[in-house]
Write a protein that holds these residues in place. Structure first.
Motif, PDB file in Angstrom:
ATOM      1  N   ILE A  20       0.972  -1.297   0.062  1.00 17.54           N
ATOM      2  CA  ILE A  20       0.143   0.040   0.033  1.00 17.54           C
ATOM      3  C   ILE A  20       0.935   1.140  -0.083  1.00 17.54           C
ATOM      4  O   ILE A  20       1.647   1.015   0.883  1.00 17.54           O
ATOM      5  CB  ILE A  20      -0.853   0.186   1.093  1.00 17.54           C
ATOM      6  N   TRP A  21       0.705   2.280  -1.112  1.00 17.53           N
ATOM      7  CA  TRP A  21       1.521   3.379  -0.977  1.00 17.53           C
ATOM      8  C   TRP A  21       0.295   4.557  -0.709  1.00 17.53           C
ATOM      9  O   TRP A  21      -0.481   4.651  -1.378  1.00 17.53           O
ATOM     10  CB  TRP A  21       1.975   3.720  -2.291  1.00 17.53           C
ATOM     11  N   ARG A  22       0.850   5.251   0.525  1.00 18.79           N
ATOM     12  CA  ARG A  22      -0.041   6.404   0.681  1.00 18.79           C
ATOM     13  C   ARG A  22       0.649   7.566   0.207  1.00 18.79           C
ATOM     14  O   ARG A  22       1.725   8.144   0.521  1.00 18.79           O
ATOM     15  CB  ARG A  22      -0.274   6.708   2.084  1.00 18.79           C
ATOM     16  N   LEU A  23      -0.118   8.400  -0.780  1.00 20.55           N
ATOM     17  CA  LEU A  23       0.391   9.540  -1.481  1.00 20.55           C
ATOM     18  C   LEU A  23       0.398  10.830  -0.591  1.00 20.55           C
ATOM     19  O   LEU A  23      -0.821  10.877  -0.472  1.00 20.55           O
ATOM     20  CB  LEU A  23      -0.017   9.509  -2.975  1.00 20.55           C
ATOM     21  N   LEU A  24       1.419  11.463  -0.422  1.00 12.44           N
ATOM     22  CA  LEU A  24       1.091  12.818   0.210  1.00 12.44           C
ATOM     23  C   LEU A  24       1.580  14.071  -0.663  1.00 12.44           C
ATOM     24  O   LEU A  24       2.981  13.887  -0.824  1.00 12.44           O
ATOM     25  CB  LEU A  24       1.683  12.765   1.414  1.00 12.44           C
ATOM     26  N   GLY A  25       0.863  14.936  -0.965  1.00  9.38           N
ATOM     27  CA  GLY A  25       1.460  15.830  -1.625  1.00  9.38           C
ATOM     28  C   GLY A  25       0.833  16.002  -3.255  1.00  9.38           C
ATOM     29  O   GLY A  25       0.266  14.989  -3.595  1.00  9.38           O
ATOM     30  N   PRO A  26       1.315  17.016  -3.962  1.00  5.86           N
ATOM     31  CA  PRO A  26       0.520  17.092  -5.435  1.00  5.86           C
ATOM     32  C   PRO A  26       1.395  16.026  -6.172  1.00  5.86           C
ATOM     33  O   PRO A  26       2.728  15.805  -5.928  1.00  5.86           O
ATOM     34  CB  PRO A  26       0.911  18.605  -5.837  1.00  5.86           C
ATOM     35  N   LEU A  27       0.622  15.597  -7.386  1.00  6.67           N
ATOM     36  CA  LEU A  27       1.318  14.716  -8.264  1.00  6.67           C
ATOM     37  C   LEU A  27       1.391  15.541  -9.501  1.00  6.67           C
ATOM     38  O   LEU A  27       0.450  15.803 -10.040  1.00  6.67           O
ATOM     39  CB  LEU A  27       0.529  13.370  -8.453  1.00  6.67           C
ATOM     40  N   THR A  28       2.667  15.919  -9.859  1.00  6.27           N
ATOM     41  CA  THR A  28       2.907  16.839 -10.935  1.00  6.27           C
ATOM     42  C   THR A  28       3.883  16.887 -11.654  1.00  6.27           C
ATOM     43  O   THR A  28       4.530  15.844 -11.702  1.00  6.27           O
ATOM     44  CB  THR A  28       3.048  18.482 -10.336  1.00  6.27           C
ATOM     45  N   LEU A  29       4.055  17.410 -12.826  1.00  4.34           N
ATOM     46  CA  LEU A  29       5.253  17.256 -14.023  1.00  4.34           C
ATOM     47  C   LEU A  29       6.572  17.379 -13.161  1.00  4.34           C
ATOM     48  O   LEU A  29       7.381  16.399 -13.400  1.00  4.34           O
ATOM     49  CB  LEU A  29       5.231  18.456 -14.827  1.00  4.34           C
ATOM     50  N   SER A  30       6.699  18.062 -12.028  1.00  2.00           N
ATOM     51  CA  SER A  30       7.927  18.211 -11.436  1.00  2.00           C
ATOM     52  C   SER A  30       8.266  16.864 -10.657  1.00  2.00           C
ATOM     53  O   SER A  30       9.480  16.764 -10.159  1.00  2.00           O
ATOM     54  CB  SER A  30       7.861  19.294 -10.495  1.00  2.00           C
ATOM     55  N   ASN A  31       7.240  15.866 -10.230  1.00  2.00           N
ATOM     56  CA  ASN A  31       7.705  14.791  -9.443  1.00  2.00           C
ATOM     57  C   ASN A  31       7.133  13.707 -10.183  1.00  2.00           C
ATOM     58  O   ASN A  31       7.286  12.453  -9.448  1.00  2.00           O
ATOM     59  CB  ASN A  31       7.351  14.968  -8.006  1.00  2.00           C
ATOM     60  N   VAL A  32       6.463  13.614 -11.447  1.00  2.42           N
ATOM     61  CA  VAL A  32       5.922  12.538 -11.919  1.00  2.42           C
ATOM     62  C   VAL A  32       6.690  11.311 -12.323  1.00  2.42           C
ATOM     63  O   VAL A  32       6.674  10.203 -12.344  1.00  2.42           O
ATOM     64  CB  VAL A  32       4.933  12.808 -13.050  1.00  2.42           C
TER      65      VAL A  32
END
Length: 81
Positions: A20-32
């Motif tokens: 299980i991965w809990r994602l925290l924060g925006p998913l954007t071009l800078s981190n995709v």
């Protein structure tokens, strides 16, 4: 907010081979691309992605997220909520 990093907390699943991965924060071009590399390196039998704490996903983030169902070799074992 778009420049904030994406944090991925890995939580053990209830059975072996389930992650299980809990994602925290925006998913954007800078981190995709880092997120994509992490996905490709994961060898779990089943992967659950928890997007509860993702406040923003730009077109690159959404594209990667939607692409999971058509390109990931484990698409049948992938759960997103």
């Amino acid at each position: 907010m778009p420049d904030q990093p994406l944090q991925v907390d890995e939580i053990p699943g209830s059975r072996d081979g389930i992650h299980i991965w809990r994602l925290l924060g925006p998913l954007t071009l800078s981190n995709v691309f880092g997120f994509q590399a992490k996905l490709r390196a994961d060898s779990s039998r089943a992967l659950i992605l928890d997007f509860t704490d993702v406040p923003l996903a730009d077109s690159a983030g959404m594209g990667r997220w939607l692409g999971l169902t058509s390109t990931d070799k484990r698409a049948d074992e992938l759960c997103v909520w």
